[in-house]
Design an enzyme around this catalytic site. Sequence first.
Site, PDB file in Angstrom:
ATOM      1  N   ASN A 211       1.395   9.060   6.254  1.00 41.36           N
ATOM      2  CA  ASN A 211       2.546   9.152   5.365  1.00 41.36           C
ATOM      3  C   ASN A 211       2.605  10.553   4.776  1.00 41.36           C
ATOM      4  O   ASN A 211       1.737  11.375   5.022  1.00 41.36           O
ATOM      5  CB  ASN A 211       2.487   8.067   4.281  1.00 41.36           C
ATOM      6  CG  ASN A 211       1.275   8.219   3.396  1.00 41.36           C
ATOM      7  OD1 ASN A 211       1.142   9.198   2.682  1.00 41.36           O
ATOM      8  ND2 ASN A 211       0.365   7.243   3.470  1.00 41.36           N
TER       9      ASN A 211
ATOM     10  N   ASP B 288      -0.728   0.484   4.007  1.00 38.74           N
ATOM     11  CA  ASP B 288      -0.880  -0.962   3.842  1.00 38.74           C
ATOM     12  C   ASP B 288      -1.310  -1.636   5.150  1.00 38.74           C
ATOM     13  O   ASP B 288      -1.874  -2.712   5.133  1.00 38.74           O
ATOM     14  CB  ASP B 288       0.431  -1.576   3.353  1.00 38.74           C
ATOM     15  CG  ASP B 288       0.747  -1.149   1.924  1.00 38.74           C
ATOM     16  OD1 ASP B 288      -0.206  -1.013   1.137  1.00 38.74           O
ATOM     17  OD2 ASP B 288       1.925  -0.935   1.604  1.00 38.74           O
TER      18      ASP B 288
ATOM     19  N   LYS C 152      -2.101  -6.328  -9.540  1.00 41.51           N
ATOM     20  CA  LYS C 152      -3.328  -5.611  -9.196  1.00 41.51           C
ATOM     21  C   LYS C 152      -4.325  -5.624 -10.347  1.00 41.51           C
ATOM     22  O   LYS C 152      -5.400  -5.014 -10.239  1.00 41.51           O
ATOM     23  CB  LYS C 152      -2.998  -4.174  -8.799  1.00 41.51           C
ATOM     24  CG  LYS C 152      -2.135  -4.105  -7.536  1.00 41.51           C
ATOM     25  CD  LYS C 152      -2.025  -2.700  -7.000  1.00 41.51           C
ATOM     26  CE  LYS C 152      -1.036  -2.634  -5.862  1.00 41.51           C
ATOM     27  NZ  LYS C 152      -1.574  -2.033  -4.646  1.00 41.51           N
TER      28      LYS C 152
HETATM   29  N1  CTP Z   1      -3.134   0.885  -3.263  1.00 41.83           N
HETATM   30  C1  CTP Z   1      -4.422   0.470  -2.985  1.00 41.83           C
HETATM   31  N2  CTP Z   1      -4.701  -0.108  -1.782  1.00 41.83           N
HETATM   32  C2  CTP Z   1      -3.724  -0.305  -0.871  1.00 41.83           C
HETATM   33  C3  CTP Z   1      -2.398   0.101  -1.158  1.00 41.83           C
HETATM   34  C4  CTP Z   1      -2.153   0.701  -2.358  1.00 41.83           C
HETATM   35  O1  CTP Z   1      -5.309   0.642  -3.826  1.00 41.83           O
HETATM   36  N3  CTP Z   1      -4.037  -0.865   0.283  1.00 41.83           N
HETATM   37  C5  CTP Z   1      -2.866   1.499  -4.563  1.00 41.83           C
HETATM   38  C6  CTP Z   1      -2.298   2.890  -4.521  1.00 41.83           C
HETATM   39  O2  CTP Z   1      -3.335   3.871  -4.586  1.00 41.83           O
HETATM   40  C7  CTP Z   1      -1.418   2.930  -5.756  1.00 41.83           C
HETATM   41  C8  CTP Z   1      -0.975   1.491  -5.926  1.00 41.83           C
HETATM   42  O3  CTP Z   1      -1.895   0.711  -5.172  1.00 41.83           O
HETATM   43  O4  CTP Z   1      -2.117   3.290  -6.916  1.00 41.83           O
HETATM   44  C9  CTP Z   1       0.408   1.173  -5.483  1.00 41.83           C
HETATM   45  O5  CTP Z   1       0.663   1.675  -4.200  1.00 41.83           O
HETATM   46  P1  CTP Z   1       2.064   1.357  -3.493  1.00 41.83           P
HETATM   47  O6  CTP Z   1       2.015   1.844  -2.091  1.00 41.83           O
HETATM   48  O7  CTP Z   1       3.195   1.816  -4.377  1.00 41.83           O
HETATM   49  O8  CTP Z   1       2.079  -0.199  -3.573  1.00 41.83           O
HETATM   50  P2  CTP Z   1       1.616  -1.328  -2.611  1.00 41.83           P
HETATM   51  O9  CTP Z   1       0.602  -2.123  -3.306  1.00 41.83           O
HETATM   52  O10 CTP Z   1       1.241  -0.786  -1.283  1.00 41.83           O
HETATM   53  O11 CTP Z   1       2.937  -2.196  -2.547  1.00 41.83           O
HETATM   54  P3  CTP Z   1       4.270  -1.992  -1.670  1.00 41.83           P
HETATM   55  O12 CTP Z   1       3.939  -1.051  -0.559  1.00 41.83           O
HETATM   56  O13 CTP Z   1       4.582  -3.368  -1.223  1.00 41.83           O
HETATM   57  O14 CTP Z   1       5.297  -1.448  -2.633  1.00 41.83           O
END
Ligand code: CTP
Length: 403
Positions: A210, A279, A341
């Site tokens: 990304n 993710d 979270k």
């Molecule tokens: N994060 C994490 N582990 C993952 C994905 C995200 O610890 N596998 C953490 C990121 O470092 C950030 C927060 O979660 O601090 C939110 O990340 P974001 O990508 O906005 O959210 P997601 O939980 O991935 O949700 P979505 O993609 O569905 O919006």
Amino acid sequence: MSGLPRRLVLGIGGGIAAYKACELVRRLKERDVDVRVVMTAGAEHFLGAATLQALSGQPVRTSLWDASAEAAMSHIELARWADAILVAPASANVLARLAHGFADDLLTTLSLAASDRPLWLAPAMNRLMWAHPATQANVELLRARGAHVLGPASGEQACGEVGEGRMLEPEAIIAALSIFEAPQMLAGRRVLVSAGPTHEDLDPVRFLGNRSSGRMGFALAEAAAGMGAEVTLVAGPVALATPAGVDRIDVRSARQMHAAMLEHAPGMDVVIGAAAVADYRPEQRQTRKIKKQDDRFTVTLVRNPDILLDLAALSPRPYLAGFAAETEALEDNAQLKLQAKGLDLIAANLVGEGLGIETQDNAFSVFWRGGSTVLPRAPKTDLAVSLLRIVAGQLAAKGGRGT
Ligand code: CTP
């Protein structure tokens, strides 16, 4: 409390950005900082000493051999007097001379004599001069010796080119300087930060990634170290320099980041998830390069572990802060993530073209249980300090470590 040094030597290097030094002096004075200006010979081509004299209310120094100023305060006395030295703009030439310990004018001599004082540098130059390996090596050397490098920012340059090399705006410099008195705010705390993207390999040459630059996480690590914390930075694949005094662990995939974060989190007071963690990852990583075959090619992705979620299950649990990058419904999504979270704080920002990712600037809506605030658009270095001030305040209010 402004957190700014009370007595500041402002060194002004040669460059068109020198005009911003006037505004800088004015705003520092508004905040009751006692500013003594030292100009290089190059700076005198761009600015008149009389202007700065009027703004700072003090004689402006331009030479080691200025008899009247020498009588007032020698370079040694000036070095002893200063709480900190700020060079803005720091030209390529000034950076080179500082890096190599020159003492051939007042600013460089003074900087050597004040080497026990914090040194702040706000570089400004043409983008190619900034990108030149010689300049980058000089900056690395200065950073490794503990200098705080502010910016530069990207954008349109006085020379008509567009790129990295603009001096930060005076307000951004002042915001970054304001950690000067903040060291106590995180002294004795242990802080773990994740930064950057993750790369999920498809085969030996391809990956899913990304656009995260890692700047926010690196700025947080740098600011936390500046505020006195012992900092560990788990970095995804980015080409950024390690901030001074920070322990860095490089990882590539989300699973490696997950393992590194879980390994280092126990014993931490604060964990900040600033990484843009993938993710999903390809279900299989091919050991050989995938050859083109059919018109359609399907990759099956499987979920990666959620790092913050797993950290929230630790006992004792460190103070946990995360980010939410959203394209819509900012507050609703941020509040959901805060709950889901199990975080103590979440900094949410909108992402899209020119916003949030791959940029120097950002803006956040920050939420915690029972409160929120807005941090308006500013450089990530500035936002990092503001965020950590909130975190430090909440930690102090909570008292002690973990829950
Ligand atoms: N994060 C994490 N582990 C993952 C994905 C995200 O610890 N596998 C953490 C990121 O470092 C950030 C927060 O979660 O601090 C939110 O990340 P974001 O990508 O906005 O959210 P997601 O939980 O991935 O949700 P979505 O993609 O569905 O919006």
